[in-house]
Motif scaffolding. Structure first.
Motif, PDB file in Angstrom:
ATOM      1  N   LEU A  96       0.849  -1.189   0.000  1.00 34.68           N
ATOM      2  CA  LEU A  96       0.000   0.000   0.000  1.00 34.68           C
ATOM      3  C   LEU A  96       0.883   1.236   0.000  1.00 34.68           C
ATOM      4  O   LEU A  96       1.668   1.451   0.918  1.00 34.68           O
ATOM      5  CB  LEU A  96      -0.916   0.006   1.225  1.00 34.68           C
ATOM      6  N   CYS A  97       0.748   2.043  -1.042  1.00 36.37           N
ATOM      7  CA  CYS A  97       1.592   3.228  -1.210  1.00 36.37           C
ATOM      8  C   CYS A  97       0.768   4.494  -1.001  1.00 36.37           C
ATOM      9  O   CYS A  97      -0.392   4.568  -1.420  1.00 36.37           O
ATOM     10  CB  CYS A  97       2.206   3.253  -2.605  1.00 36.37           C
ATOM     11  N   GLY A  98       1.379   5.488  -0.354  1.00 37.22           N
ATOM     12  CA  GLY A  98       0.710   6.755  -0.104  1.00 37.22           C
ATOM     13  C   GLY A  98       1.436   7.904  -0.762  1.00 37.22           C
ATOM     14  O   GLY A  98       2.667   7.974  -0.726  1.00 37.22           O
ATOM     15  N   ASP A  99       0.688   8.796  -1.368  1.00 42.49           N
ATOM     16  CA  ASP A  99       1.256   9.976  -2.007  1.00 42.49           C
ATOM     17  C   ASP A  99       0.420  11.184  -1.612  1.00 42.49           C
ATOM     18  O   ASP A  99      -0.669  11.034  -1.036  1.00 42.49           O
ATOM     19  CB  ASP A  99       1.271   9.803  -3.534  1.00 42.49           C
ATOM     20  N   ASN A 100       0.927  12.366  -1.930  1.00 40.62           N
ATOM     21  CA  ASN A 100       0.163  13.584  -1.685  1.00 40.62           C
ATOM     22  C   ASN A 100       0.267  14.457  -2.928  1.00 40.62           C
ATOM     23  O   ASN A 100       1.347  14.915  -3.284  1.00 40.62           O
ATOM     24  CB  ASN A 100       0.700  14.334  -0.461  1.00 40.62           C
ATOM     25  N   THR A 101      -0.861  14.668  -3.585  1.00 39.35           N
ATOM     26  CA  THR A 101      -0.879  15.418  -4.851  1.00 39.35           C
ATOM     27  C   THR A 101      -1.423  16.835  -4.684  1.00 39.35           C
ATOM     28  O   THR A 101      -1.580  17.550  -5.668  1.00 39.35           O
ATOM     29  CB  THR A 101      -1.724  14.682  -5.904  1.00 39.35           C
ATOM     30  N   ASP A 102      -1.702  17.257  -3.458  1.00 36.15           N
ATOM     31  CA  ASP A 102      -2.277  18.590  -3.234  1.00 36.15           C
ATOM     32  C   ASP A 102      -1.346  19.696  -3.738  1.00 36.15           C
ATOM     33  O   ASP A 102      -1.773  20.622  -4.436  1.00 36.15           O
ATOM     34  CB  ASP A 102      -2.581  18.804  -1.750  1.00 36.15           C
ATOM     35  N   GLY A 103      -0.066  19.612  -3.379  1.00 35.33           N
ATOM     36  CA  GLY A 103       0.881  20.634  -3.799  1.00 35.33           C
ATOM     37  C   GLY A 103       1.071  20.661  -5.306  1.00 35.33           C
ATOM     38  O   GLY A 103       1.175  21.726  -5.921  1.00 35.33           O
ATOM     39  N   LEU A 104       1.103  19.471  -5.913  1.00 33.56           N
ATOM     40  CA  LEU A 104       1.220  19.398  -7.369  1.00 33.56           C
ATOM     41  C   LEU A 104       0.007  20.033  -8.037  1.00 33.56           C
ATOM     42  O   LEU A 104       0.133  20.716  -9.058  1.00 33.56           O
ATOM     43  CB  LEU A 104       1.343  17.936  -7.818  1.00 33.56           C
ATOM     44  N   GLY A 105      -1.157  19.803  -7.443  1.00 31.47           N
ATOM     45  CA  GLY A 105      -2.381  20.389  -7.988  1.00 31.47           C
ATOM     46  C   GLY A 105      -2.364  21.902  -7.902  1.00 31.47           C
ATOM     47  O   GLY A 105      -2.805  22.597  -8.832  1.00 31.47           O
ATOM     48  N   LEU A 106      -1.854  22.420  -6.786  1.00 30.90           N
ATOM     49  CA  LEU A 106      -1.752  23.872  -6.636  1.00 30.90           C
ATOM     50  C   LEU A 106      -0.795  24.457  -7.667  1.00 30.90           C
ATOM     51  O   LEU A 106      -1.118  25.432  -8.355  1.00 30.90           O
ATOM     52  CB  LEU A 106      -1.276  24.227  -5.228  1.00 30.90           C
ATOM     53  N   VAL A 107       0.394  23.868  -7.774  1.00 28.27           N
ATOM     54  CA  VAL A 107       1.390  24.396  -8.708  1.00 28.27           C
ATOM     55  C   VAL A 107       0.868  24.333 -10.144  1.00 28.27           C
ATOM     56  O   VAL A 107       1.040  25.284 -10.918  1.00 28.27           O
ATOM     57  CB  VAL A 107       2.715  23.626  -8.572  1.00 28.27           C
ATOM     58  N   ALA A 108       0.219  23.225 -10.499  1.00 35.60           N
ATOM     59  CA  ALA A 108      -0.332  23.108 -11.851  1.00 35.60           C
ATOM     60  C   ALA A 108      -1.355  24.200 -12.118  1.00 35.60           C
ATOM     61  O   ALA A 108      -1.408  24.767 -13.220  1.00 35.60           O
ATOM     62  CB  ALA A 108      -0.958  21.725 -12.043  1.00 35.60           C
ATOM     63  N   ASP A 109      -2.164  24.517 -11.111  1.00 35.25           N
ATOM     64  CA  ASP A 109      -3.174  25.562 -11.304  1.00 35.25           C
ATOM     65  C   ASP A 109      -2.525  26.932 -11.403  1.00 35.25           C
ATOM     66  O   ASP A 109      -2.940  27.775 -12.201  1.00 35.25           O
ATOM     67  CB  ASP A 109      -4.196  25.535 -10.171  1.00 35.25           C
ATOM     68  N   LEU A 110      -1.505  27.166 -10.598  1.00 35.18           N
ATOM     69  CA  LEU A 110      -0.789  28.437 -10.676  1.00 35.18           C
ATOM     70  C   LEU A 110      -0.126  28.610 -12.043  1.00 35.18           C
ATOM     71  O   LEU A 110      -0.136  29.696 -12.626  1.00 35.18           O
ATOM     72  CB  LEU A 110       0.260  28.524  -9.568  1.00 35.18           C
ATOM     73  N   GLN A 111       0.412  27.519 -12.577  1.00 33.19           N
ATOM     74  CA  GLN A 111       1.015  27.576 -13.905  1.00 33.19           C
ATOM     75  C   GLN A 111      -0.049  27.836 -14.967  1.00 33.19           C
ATOM     76  O   GLN A 111       0.171  28.602 -15.910  1.00 33.19           O
ATOM     77  CB  GLN A 111       1.772  26.276 -14.195  1.00 33.19           C
TER      78      GLN A 111
END
Length: 270
Positions: A96-111
């Motif tokens: 079972l692997c855990g990741d966090n995509t919240d920061g990536l989502g923010l940066v993508a939206d800012l871009q």
């Protein structure tokens, strides 16, 4: 058909099933995605039952991100930085692997918004999990400095201490008087029609004010920034962006955010 879900409490308000159904439609992926209301003290059991009945991966929202962090057998560097997990999946070895995509989502939206990132100075308001999860991705995007401001300075300082360089912290009354190109509200103040006690002097060089919350009306923070002629954006794009990153982890294909974001705004009447 592969099965995915979002876990939360409450969860009926979640737009994730809609977003992921549109991603699947767009990319030609065959999958199901549902919202699961897990008991506040029973996330691990709910996840185990989901996997037992064919679940392949899931998103995790309030209040289970820390419980998902503890449950995962393997954590990404992003998840470790955030201290929380919003994306779970089982790898080929059954781990079972855990990741966090919240920061990536923010940066993508800012871009997407053409926000200033390269060599920018960013002021982050709030020192909760939302703030902690985005500092690393902001630095990775080329930001030169991040300052975290919070009512309780020690909480902001704890996050800053996780990063060796380019991150500072203070209470709202001790924010350095220097140009802040981007100001991000990572607090939940908008839920109570309030805003962080930021002095308007800190907006002098601001090119974009961003609130992680979204709604039919601008948050009090965004309304205040608009009064000072600052370009503003809400967090709906971040929501869709973090979902796209999770979808790519699960399915190996990155969906286009813009068509889904436009469709979601229409659906919500925003």
């Amino acid at each position: 058909m592969d099965r995915y879900a979002v876990f939360g409490h409450p969860i009926a308000h979640s737009k994730s099933p809609l977003i992921h159904s549109w991603f699947a439609e767009q990319t030609g992926q065959s999958l199901s995605y549902e919202a699961i209301l897990a008991p506040q003290d029973g996330f691990a059991e709910s996840w185990a039952e989901f996997v037992r009945t064919g679940g392949r991966g899931g998103n995790v929202t309030v209040p289970f991100k820390e419980q998902a962090f503890a449950l995962a057998g393997q954590l990404s560097a992003r998840a470790k930085q955030a201290g929380a997990v919003n994306t779970l999946y089982i790898d080929s070895a059954g781990v079972l692997c855990g990741d966090n995509t919240d920061g990536l989502g923010l940066v993508a939206d800012l871009q997407r918004l053409a926000a200033p990132l390269i060599n920018a100075s960013v002021l982050v308001l709030g020192a909760g999990g939302a703030a902690r999860g985005v500092v690393g991705p902001l630095l990775d995007s080329g930001v030169s400095k991040v300052h975290i401001a919070n009512r309780t300075a020690s909480k902001a300082e704890q996050i800053a201490a996780l990063f060796q360089h380019h991150v500072s912290a203070s209470g709202y009354g001790n924010i350095p008087h220097e140009p802040w190109h981007l100001v991000i509200n990572a607090t939940s103040s908008g839920l109570s029609a309030e805003r962080p006690p930021l002095d308007e002097a800190h907006l002098a060089a601001t090119q974009l004010a961003y609130d992680m919350l979204y709604g039919k009306e601008p948050t009090a923070f965004l309304a205040w920034c608009a009064e000072h002629q600052i370009v503003c954006a809400d967090g709906l794009g971040m929501l869709v962006g973090q979902a796209a990153e999770a979808f790519a982890i699960w399915r190996g294909v990155k969906p286009q955010v813009e068509p889904v974001l436009k469709r979601l705004r229409q659906e919500l009447g925003l």
